[in-house]
Design an enzyme around this catalytic site. Structure first.
Site, PDB file in Angstrom:
ATOM      1  CG  HIS A 103      -0.047 -29.334 -20.856  1.00 25.78           C
ATOM      2  ND1 HIS A 103      -1.092 -30.585 -21.040  1.00 25.78           N
ATOM      3  CD2 HIS A 103      -0.298 -28.938 -19.548  1.00 25.78           C
ATOM      4  CE1 HIS A 103      -1.651 -30.799 -19.993  1.00 25.78           C
ATOM      5  NE2 HIS A 103      -1.114 -29.593 -18.496  1.00 25.78           N
ATOM      6  NE  ARG A 156      -3.877 -33.618 -17.711  1.00 27.34           N
ATOM      7  CZ  ARG A 156      -3.485 -32.958 -17.309  1.00 27.34           C
ATOM      8  NH1 ARG A 156      -3.457 -31.412 -17.668  1.00 27.34           N
ATOM      9  NH2 ARG A 156      -3.416 -33.908 -16.174  1.00 27.34           N
ATOM     10  CG  ASP A 175      -2.304 -25.082 -21.194  1.00 27.30           C
ATOM     11  OD1 ASP A 175      -1.077 -23.777 -21.927  1.00 27.30           O
ATOM     12  OD2 ASP A 175      -1.968 -25.470 -20.278  1.00 27.30           O
ATOM     13  CD  GLU A 231      -1.494 -31.835 -24.233  1.00 21.24           C
ATOM     14  OE1 GLU A 231      -0.456 -31.374 -23.316  1.00 21.24           O
ATOM     15  OE2 GLU A 231      -2.633 -30.886 -24.316  1.00 21.24           O
TER      16      GLU A 231
HETATM   17  C1  8YV Z   1       1.647 -30.731 -16.267  1.00 16.27           C
HETATM   18  C2  8YV Z   1      -0.886 -30.300 -15.915  1.00 16.27           C
HETATM   19  O1  8YV Z   1       1.425 -31.469 -15.095  1.00 16.27           O
HETATM   20  O2  8YV Z   1      -1.153 -29.587 -13.168  1.00 16.27           O
HETATM   21  C3  8YV Z   1      -1.460 -30.811 -13.958  1.00 16.27           C
HETATM   22  O3  8YV Z   1      -2.172 -31.356 -14.467  1.00 16.27           O
HETATM   23  O4  8YV Z   1      -1.638 -30.098 -16.452  1.00 16.27           O
HETATM   24  C4  8YV Z   1       0.838 -29.632 -15.708  1.00 16.27           C
HETATM   25  O5  8YV Z   1       0.175 -28.882 -14.671  1.00 16.27           O
HETATM   26  C5  8YV Z   1       2.402 -30.193 -16.085  1.00 16.27           C
HETATM   27  O6  8YV Z   1       2.689 -29.350 -16.986  1.00 16.27           O
HETATM   28  C6  8YV Z   1       4.024 -30.000 -15.835  1.00 16.27           C
HETATM   29  O7  8YV Z   1       3.940 -31.274 -16.278  1.00 16.27           O
END
Ligand code: 8YV
Length: 313
Positions: A279, A233, A257, A262
């Site tokens: 992401h 994150r 990523d 974002e």
């Molecule tokens: C997002 C993610 O959820 O699993 C996570 O924590 O950050 C990603 O897999 C994915 O972009 C779906 O929106």
């Protein structure tokens, strides 16, 4: 009026998943509503379940408008954007999609490392724009055998480590506690880890406990030529310090990523020695299908009064 339970959908999900959800629920698509407050005022009372994404979560104010909400299902493993103080206070279970995306995110971590070190986007442009006919591309940096430091050795960090072993990379890691079952060197913090590695790769989970974990001091302790990768994150890293290190040449390159704010990221990151992704580490058809299936299976289990598949503890 449909007698299916109302499902508040916080963010756009793949059509296949929306179609599957629509078979069991009346979909209330918040992301399509022109006015959030009016939408919640009209539909909040009919919401029995919420479907959200890792990035979007749900805040306390929205949850407060859903008096009959019985579950929050997250399409993603990271639940840092879900206000769990609010869900816990009401005894609302939260589910996520662990395991099904682990290998995909680890693949992306290695891809970003390779792309940043070997300047793969620059090489691609070199071929496309005809530079290849005029000159050789500038030399790049080796990955094989370089020392890898993983910030956060959870499931994803371990999956990265397995890949890095095949690249003969000596592995070390930082985290809250040392892990008894791995042979890798442990450091208690990213600051302590940084001087010992050529690559710092961030896999820690997001949320309050890891906010700013990779401090300016940690980034400052990386050696010149180091490469930085983040598939966790944006909140985990001091972005201003990272950007300063990239601009001054204190570190060589980055593969990112995830970011703060974002998708409206700091445009300072659009540097030639930074490889950017939207992401998208879990973004394969295979894994996103598995995430959608698991999200729906949890929501259905709740409605059917069955045990949830992947509830948070
Ligand atoms: C997002 C993610 O959820 O699993 C996570 O924590 O950050 C990603 O897999 C994915 O972009 C779906 O929106």
């Amino acid at each position: 009026m449909s007698d299916k339970p109302g499902l508040l959908v916080m963010a756009l999900l793949p059509q296949r998943d929306l179609d599957a959800m629509a078979a069991r629920f009346t979909l209330l698509k918040l992301y399509e509503a022109p006015e959030t407050a009016a939408f919640l005022a009209e539909h909040g009372a009919s919401v029995r379940a919420v479907a959200t994404k890792g990035e979007n979560g749900i805040d306390a104010a929205t949850l407060a408008q859903l008096p009959h909400c019985g579950i929050v299902g997250c399409y993603g493993v990271g639940v840092d954007a879900i206000d769990q103080t609010a869900t816990r206070a009401r005894g609302i279970p939260v589910t996520n999609t662990p395991d099904v995306l682990t290998e995909e995110v680890a693949d992306m971590a290695m891809a970003l490392l390779l792309a940043a070190a070997r300047r793969i986007p620059a090489g691609d442009a070199w071929v496309r724009n005809g530079d290849w006919k005029r000159a050789s591309m500038p030399l790049t940096t080796r990955v094989y055998g370089k020392r890898l430091g993983i910030v956060g050795l959870g499931n994803i960090g371990r999956a990265v480590a397995r890949r890095a072993e095949a690249f003969r990379m000596p592995i070390s890691y930082s985290g809250r506690t040392p892990k008894a079952d791995v042979p890798y060197a442990y450091y208690p913090s990213p600051e302590a880890l940084a001087p010992h590695v050529d690559v710092m790769l961030v896999c820690a989970m997001g949320g309050a406990t890891t906010r700013g974990l990779v401090t300016a001091a940690a980034i400052g302790a990386l050696r010149p030529g180091a490469i930085f990768v983040n598939v966790s994150r944006g909140t985990v890293v001091d972005e201003a310090a990272l950007l300063a290190a990239l601009n001054s040449g204190a570190i060589a390159a980055a593969g990112l990523d995830v970011f703060l704010n974002e998708p409206d990221i700091d445009p300072g990151f659009l540097l030639p020695h930074v490889v950017l992704q939207p992401h998208n580490a879990s973004g394969t058809i295979e894994t996103r299908n598995a995430m959608g299936d698991l999200l729906l299976a949890n929501l259905e289990a709740h409605i059917d009064g069955k045990p949830l598949l992947t509830p948070l503890p």
